[in-house]
Design an enzyme around this catalytic site. Structure first.
Site, PDB file in Angstrom:
ATOM      1  N   GLU A 219       3.304  -7.872  -3.498  1.00 26.78           N
ATOM      2  CA  GLU A 219       2.548  -6.809  -2.830  1.00 26.78           C
ATOM      3  C   GLU A 219       1.160  -7.298  -2.410  1.00 26.78           C
ATOM      4  OE1 GLU A 219       3.071  -2.992  -4.896  1.00 26.78           O
ATOM      5  OE2 GLU A 219       1.012  -2.476  -4.324  1.00 26.78           O
TER       6      GLU A 219
ATOM      7  N   ASP B 141      -2.339  -5.344  -0.879  1.00 22.98           N
ATOM      8  CA  ASP B 141      -2.812  -3.975  -0.664  1.00 22.98           C
ATOM      9  C   ASP B 141      -4.187  -3.833  -0.046  1.00 22.98           C
ATOM     10  OD1 ASP B 141      -0.670  -2.745  -2.137  1.00 22.98           O
ATOM     11  OD2 ASP B 141      -1.643  -3.363  -3.991  1.00 22.98           O
TER      12      ASP B 141
ATOM     13  N   GLU C   9      -6.198  -0.322  -0.164  1.00 21.67           N
ATOM     14  CA  GLU C   9      -6.115   1.060  -0.633  1.00 21.67           C
ATOM     15  C   GLU C   9      -7.482   1.707  -0.433  1.00 21.67           C
ATOM     16  OE1 GLU C   9      -2.868   0.865  -4.230  1.00 21.67           O
ATOM     17  OE2 GLU C   9      -4.790  -0.092  -4.573  1.00 21.67           O
TER      18      GLU C   9
END
Ligand SMILES: *[C@@H]1O[C@H](CO)[C@@H](O)[C@H](O)[C@H]1NC(C)=O
Ligand SMILES: *[C@@H]1O[C@H](CO)[C@@H](O)[C@H](O)[C@H]1NC(C)=O
Ligand SMILES: *[C@@H]1O[C@H](CO)[C@@H](O)[C@H](O)[C@H]1NC(C)=O
Ligand SMILES: *[C@@H]1O[C@H](CO)[C@@H](O)[C@H](O)[C@H]1NC(C)=O
Length: 289
Positions: free
Chosen positions: A100, A102, A104
């Protein structure tokens, strides 16, 4: 050559024809909260209300690519608990051994800034979070669209905001499987993260201030899309790997300087400087102390 290649990667993003929703993406959840703000489907709005969040994902997985979008964050006066994301993952396919990358965006409890968090997981390294957080206030992320990009190559990861690097991760041997190295889909979501997003969950989503809407435009994916054609037996099979993804060899000194300046001013947390959590910093932390 690094500078040329980096600039090339950024130029390529700028010169790439943005993808329309239908050619590269599909709905993920909260269908009623996803809408198009223009005819060709270049600008997508996803909302969180008291019933549901919303999200979309790329139709195909990619191995080593540049992912980019211009994003405008919810302008509500109070957005505590709201989480807006732009990330790559193979969690749906791989679960416990997923990778993953990210971005955010974490909402605020009124009168303060959105917080930007970046993170990296590889092969299910969820017990070794690699979070960094920055006060996203060197511009107003609710007023206009700003470009957020993830460059992911075999040996480097770079997070860019408006084409300025904010974080670079070099693959070092010590990372082992923690370096993301399996095909991932691109995702964009908005959801209720009341439990943790704003000051560790102290401030929760208050739907009196909703609905909360994030807009995405100029979606670009420049990289190696994976054929899931069974004749390739699920082996990663690059249809179109651009040169900058294969040749990229880290940021140039001027780019690193810009990145350092930005981090000095706006970074509020890095896992590389968190002795209570990691008494011995994780292996890649020695590259940019
Ligand atoms: C949210 O959306 C999902 C998928 O579209 C749906 O299954 C679920 O029922 C929705 N939740 C609510 C509270 O409407
Ligand atoms: C935010 O608060 C101000 C002042 O209280 C108010 O005038 C404005 O309408 C509010 N904006 C939204 C989007 O609710
Ligand atoms: C990834 O994790 C799996 C177990 O979930 C393990 O078998 C495999 O060796 C790991 N791969 C790497 C490269 O560390
Ligand atoms: C949500 O905001 C409204 C308006 O400020 C307030 O009256 C209400 O108490 C808040 N709800 C919660 C659960 O904090």
């Amino acid at each position: 050559m690094g500078l040329l290649l980096v600039s090339a990667s950024i130029r390529l993003t700028k010169n790439s024809t943005p993808l329309t929703f239908d050619e590269a993406f599909s709905r993920l959840y909260g269908d009623q909260n996803l809408m198009f703000l223009d005819e060709p489907g270049n600008c997508v709005q996803i909302s969180l209300d008291e019933h549901n969040g919303s999200g979309f994902k790329s139709q195909k997985p990619y191995l080593y690519s540049l992912f980019s979008a211009s994003i405008k964050l919810p302008a509500n006066n109070y957005t505590a608990g709201v989480v807006v994301t732009f990330y790559t993952s193979n969690n749906e396919a791989l679960g416990d051994s997923h990778d993953e990358l990210d971005f955010e965006f974490l909402g605020h409890a009124g009168g303060t800034n959105w917080v930007l968090q970046t993170n990296v997981y590889g092969n299910g390294s969820v017990s070794r979070g690699r979070e960094e957080r920055y006060d996203l206030n060197w511009f107003d992320p609710m007023e206009d669209f700003h470009r957020y990009s993830i460059l992911w190559t075999e040996n480097w990861i770079v997070f860019y905001v408006d084409d300025v690097a904010i974080r670079e991760v070099k693959r070092v041997d010590g990372m082992g499987g923690d370096y993301p190295s399996k095909p991932m889909n691109l995702y964009a979501t908005i959801w209720d993260g009341s439990g943790w997003a704003t000051q560790g969950g102290k401030y929760k989503v208050n739907y009196t201030y909703g609905p909360f809407s994030a807009q995405y435009s100029d979606l670009v994916i420049n990289g190696c899309s994976i054929s899931m054609d069974p004749t390739h037996q699920q082996q990663p099979y690059c249809l179109d790997a651009p040169r900058f993804v294969t040749d990229f060899n880290g940021l140039m000194p001027e780019e690193i300087q810009k990145m350092r300046d930005l981090r000095t001013k706006y970074m509020t947390y890095s896992y590389c400087h968190s002795p209570s959590r990691y008494p011995t910093p994780l292996p890649e932390c020695t590259i940019h102390p």
